[in-house]
Design a protein around this motif. Structure first.
Motif, PDB file in Angstrom:
ATOM      1  N   UNK A 121       6.740 -13.891   8.007  1.00 20.01           N
ATOM      2  CA  UNK A 121       8.062 -13.279   7.898  1.00 20.01           C
ATOM      3  C   UNK A 121       8.509 -12.739   9.242  1.00 20.01           C
ATOM      4  N   UNK A 122       9.814 -12.725   9.443  1.00 25.39           N
ATOM      5  CA  UNK A 122      10.410 -12.138  10.633  1.00 25.39           C
ATOM      6  C   UNK A 122      11.159 -10.847  10.324  1.00 25.39           C
ATOM      7  N   UNK A 123      11.485 -10.666   9.057  1.00 25.28           N
ATOM      8  CA  UNK A 123      12.304  -9.523   8.647  1.00 25.28           C
ATOM      9  C   UNK A 123      11.752  -8.996   7.328  1.00 25.28           C
ATOM     10  N   UNK A 124      11.857  -7.696   7.070  1.00 26.87           N
ATOM     11  CA  UNK A 124      11.384  -7.165   5.779  1.00 26.87           C
ATOM     12  C   UNK A 124      12.017  -7.822   4.561  1.00 26.87           C
ATOM     13  N   UNK A 125      13.201  -8.404   4.708  1.00 26.16           N
ATOM     14  CA  UNK A 125      13.824  -9.082   3.574  1.00 26.16           C
ATOM     15  C   UNK A 125      13.098 -10.362   3.190  1.00 26.16           C
ATOM     16  N   UNK A 126      12.198 -10.849   4.046  1.00 26.14           N
ATOM     17  CA  UNK A 126      11.434 -12.058   3.742  1.00 26.14           C
ATOM     18  C   UNK A 126      10.156 -11.760   2.971  1.00 26.14           C
ATOM     19  N   UNK A 127       9.835 -10.486   2.737  1.00 25.25           N
ATOM     20  CA  UNK A 127       8.587 -10.129   2.087  1.00 25.25           C
ATOM     21  C   UNK A 127       8.587 -10.569   0.623  1.00 25.25           C
ATOM     22  N   UNK A 128       7.384 -10.746   0.099  1.00 24.84           N
ATOM     23  CA  UNK A 128       7.197 -11.011  -1.326  1.00 24.84           C
ATOM     24  C   UNK A 128       6.903  -9.700  -2.044  1.00 24.84           C
TER      25      UNK A 128
END
Length: 314
Positions: free
Chosen positions: A255-262
């Motif tokens: 991930x590059x951004x926290x919005x990409x987290x699972x």
């Protein structure tokens, strides 16, 4: 002088009416008889088995009951064990939603769905080649698949991060995309091994008869082999989904951004957030637990059948 006539000895009349058997002669197994010796007669062994089952049920069920209880409690205590919620509320779920738990859940569902589909396709094709064909280096390839199961994720984390940042040959940066998580999960050594062993036990006569009818490779796999491997595919589907769903390190490095987290990474973020309590973390855990339970309930028959089929081979 004639010999005396002796009447033949007649068997004594049975004590019970004709056509009936005594209780000792009945051999019908009890309703609860199994290979483990279960029966419906109360006794010391029967009570001991019931006690052991209750202990095992308590060990496995207590954590789940605690999670559900804490998720619906206003201020759950971390120092006490409670199976029933106190001051029931849905506030924890609302706060978890405000922290983006539903967006993280969506990311997990996309990754788990795409990763599982790709994994089943790749593992099935690999297992078919290893099980139904003979070629040089076959044992080496199987050994390489097995070696992937022996490598901890921490060992390959840094090399995998470099590869995802600059994919060889095509020079693509997959970080920050779902493909950065899906592609590394496209092959799993356990599924390849299990499907290979299952396909090897399919009689060769079935394949030979199909080839006499002009069946090609893809049709052979789709119409002949796969229908016979449904139990193994069910096991691979359930275990593969759980493996992908529980991934933590891979979504973190891809991930590059926290919005990409699972959702698994999001739970660790909620745990370190000083503005939320343990009830919000438990609510997030319940949300993360539901998809795994749904998949298990839908495929539990295939899972049990596949495990039983593997245990009774030979």
């Amino acid at each position: 002088m004639s010999a005396p006539v002796i009447d033949p000895v007649r068997p004594a009349a049975p004590d019970t009416p004709a056509g009936r058997t005594t209780k000792a002669q009945r051999t019908t197994p009890a309703r609860f008889d199994t290979a483990l010796g279960w029966n419906d007669r109360p006794g010391l062994a029967w009570a001991l088995r019931i006690l052991l089952c209750l202990i095992a049920l308590g060990v496995f069920a207590a954590p789940f009951l605690t999670i559900f209880s804490g998720a619906f409690t206003t201020n759950p205590s971390g120092s006490s064990l409670s199976f029933l919620p106190h001051d029931s509320t849905l506030l924890n779920f609302r706060v978890a939603g405000e922290r983006g738990i539903w967006d993280y859940l969506g990311n997990s569902l996309v990754i788990a769905g795409g990763g599982l589909l790709l994994q089943l396709v790749v593992c099935t094709l690999a297992a078919y080649a290893l099980a139904r064909h003979r070629f040089r280096g076959q044992a080496l390839i199987m050994m390489l698949f097995m070696m992937t199961l022996m490598l901890p994720e921490e060992v390959i984390a840094i090399p995998l991060s470099l590869v995802l940042g600059d994919v060889p040959v095509v020079h693509l940066d997959l970080k920050g995309t779902v493909w950065g998580v899906i592609l590394p999960l496209g092959a799993w050594g356990f599924s390849v091994m299990m499907l290979t062993e299952f396909m090897r036990d399919i009689p060769a006569e079935i394949e030979e008869a199909a080839r006499l009818d002009g069946v090609g490779e893809l049709r052979m796999l789709w119409q002949i082999i796969l229908p016979l491997c449904k139990p193994a595919l069910g096991v691979a589907g359930v275990l593969g989904f759980i493996m992908i769903w529980d991934q933590y390190l891979l979504p973190l490095i891809a991930s590059k951004d926290p919005t990409d987290y699972t959702v698994t990474v999001a739970l660790s973020i909620l745990r370190t957030d000083p503005e939320v309590g343990s009830g919000v973390v438990l609510a997030g855990a319940v949300i993360a637990l539901i998809p795994s339970l749904i998949v298990y309930l839908l495929l539990q028959r295939s899972l049990v059948t596949g495990i039983a089929a593997g245990a009774t081979k030979g």
